[in-house]
Design an enzyme around this catalytic site. Structure first.
Site, short mmCIF file in Angstrom:
data_model
loop_
_atom_site.label_atom_id
_atom_site.label_comp_id
_atom_site.label_asym_id
_atom_site.label_seq_id
_atom_site.Cartn_x
_atom_site.Cartn_y
_atom_site.Cartn_z
CD GLU A 87 -3.24 0.52 2.31
OE1 GLU A 87 -3.60 -0.44 1.98
OE2 GLU A 87 -3.49 1.46 3.06
CD GLU A 209 -11.32 5.37 9.30
OE1 GLU A 209 -11.42 6.22 8.13
OE2 GLU A 209 -10.34 4.80 9.70
C1 HMH Z 1 -8.02 7.01 7.58
N1 HMH Z 1 -8.59 4.48 7.54
C2 HMH Z 1 -7.71 5.38 7.43
N2 HMH Z 1 -7.04 5.18 6.22
C3 HMH Z 1 -6.71 4.14 5.91
N3 HMH Z 1 -5.93 3.65 4.96
C4 HMH Z 1 -7.61 2.97 6.17
C5 HMH Z 1 -8.69 3.32 7.20
C6 HMH Z 1 -7.68 1.49 5.69
O1 HMH Z 1 -6.39 0.92 5.70
#
Ligand code: HMH
Length: 220
Positions: A87, A209
Site C-alpha cells: 500500500e 474516520e
Molecule cells: C484513515 N482509515 C484511514 N486510512 C486507511 N488507509 C484505512 C482506514 C484503511 O487502511
C-alpha cells in the site's frame, strides 16, 4: 459466518454513526462523480502519512496477538501488515501520478488526533481483544466506503477507480471478514469490562474516520 456476532450487532446498534463514517459526503462525491480533485489529492497525501502510523499500530496488534492468542490469527494480521507494504508503494506511485509531493505533507489536526489514538495501543495494558476490534473497524470503514463507490450505478471518475478497488475489492472484503471473525471470537470470550472498552474504541474509530473525511473535503 460473521453475521451473528458482537461486531455486526454494534454496526446495527450504532447504525447512524456507522453510516456517517461509511456514507460520508467525501466518498459519496467520488461515487456520484462530483468529487473536487483538490480534495482527493489532499486525502491522498494525508492518508499516506496516516498509513505510516497505521503500520506501527498493526505491528502492536501483531505483538499482542503473539503474546495473548494461541490460534491462527497471526497469519491474518501478518498478511494485513504485509499488504501495507504494498500500500505504501501504491501511495507513492499514485502521488506521483497526481503530482502530490509526499515529502512535503504535514499531517493535519484530525490526522494527528487519529494517529495519537493509534499510538495509545502501544500500551501493553490494552488487550488484544480491544486492539483487534479496533483494527477490524478501521479496515471495514474503508472497505464499505470504497465498495459503495464501485457498486452498481456509480459515476466514479475513471482515474479514481483503481483507488476505490484497492479497498472496495472482494479480496479486501474477505480480509475484513476474517478480522471480524477474530474480533467476534475474542469478544465472545472476553470479560464485560473488556467488551465495553472494545465498544468504546469501535465508536471512537467511527468518529475519527468521519473527522478524517471531513478534513479531506474541507478547503481549509
Ligand atoms: C484513515 N482509515 C484511514 N486510512 C486507511 N488507509 C484505512 C482506514 C484503511 O487502511
Amino acid at each position: 459466518d460473521g453475521d451473528g456476532g458482537t461486531a455486526a450487532a454494534w454496526m446495527a446498534t450504532h447504525r447512524g454513526m456507522y453510516e456517517r463514517a461509511t456514507r460520508h459526503p467525501f466518498t459519496v462525491s467520488i461515487r456520484d462523480g462530483s468529487i473536487d480533485l483538490a480534495a482527493f489529492k489532499r486525502w491522498l497525501g494525508q492518508d499516506y502519512t496516516f498509513v505510516q502510523g497505521f503500520v506501527a499500530f498493526v505491528a502492536s496488534v501483531l505483538l499482542k496477538c503473539c503474546k495473548e492468542s494461541d490460534s491462527s490469527d497471526m497469519e491474518t494480521i501478518l498478511g494485513g501488515l504485509a499488504s501495507l507494504s504494498d500500500e505504501l508503494s501504491w501511495f507513492k506511485k499514485e502521488a506521483a501520478k497526481w503530482s502530490v509531493d509526499l515529502a512535503g505533507i504535514s499531517p493535519l489536526s484530525s490526522n494527528m488526533e487519529y494517529c495519537r489514538f493509534l499510538q495509545s495501543f502501544d500500551d501493553p495494558e490494552i488487550s488484544y481483544t480491544v486492539a483487534i476490534t479496533t483494527f477490524w473497524i478501521i479496515e471495514t470503514v474503508y472497505q464499505d466506503s470504497f465498495a459503495f463507490c464501485i457498486e452498481e450505478g456509480n459515476k466514479t471518475p475513471g482515474e479514481l477507480l483503481r483507488t476505490c478497488q484497492r479497498w472496495g475489492s472482494p479480496e479486501f472484503k474477505l480480509y475484513c471478514q476474517s478480522l471480524q471473525q477474530i474480533a467476534d471470537r475474542c469478544l465472545a470470550n472476553a470479560p464485560p469490562d473488556v467488551v465495553k472498552s472494545a465498544e468504546e474504541a469501535f465508536l471512537r474509530v467511527l468518529e475519527l474516520e468521519t473527522g478524517f473525511w471531513d478534513m479531506s473535503s474541507s478547503q481549509s
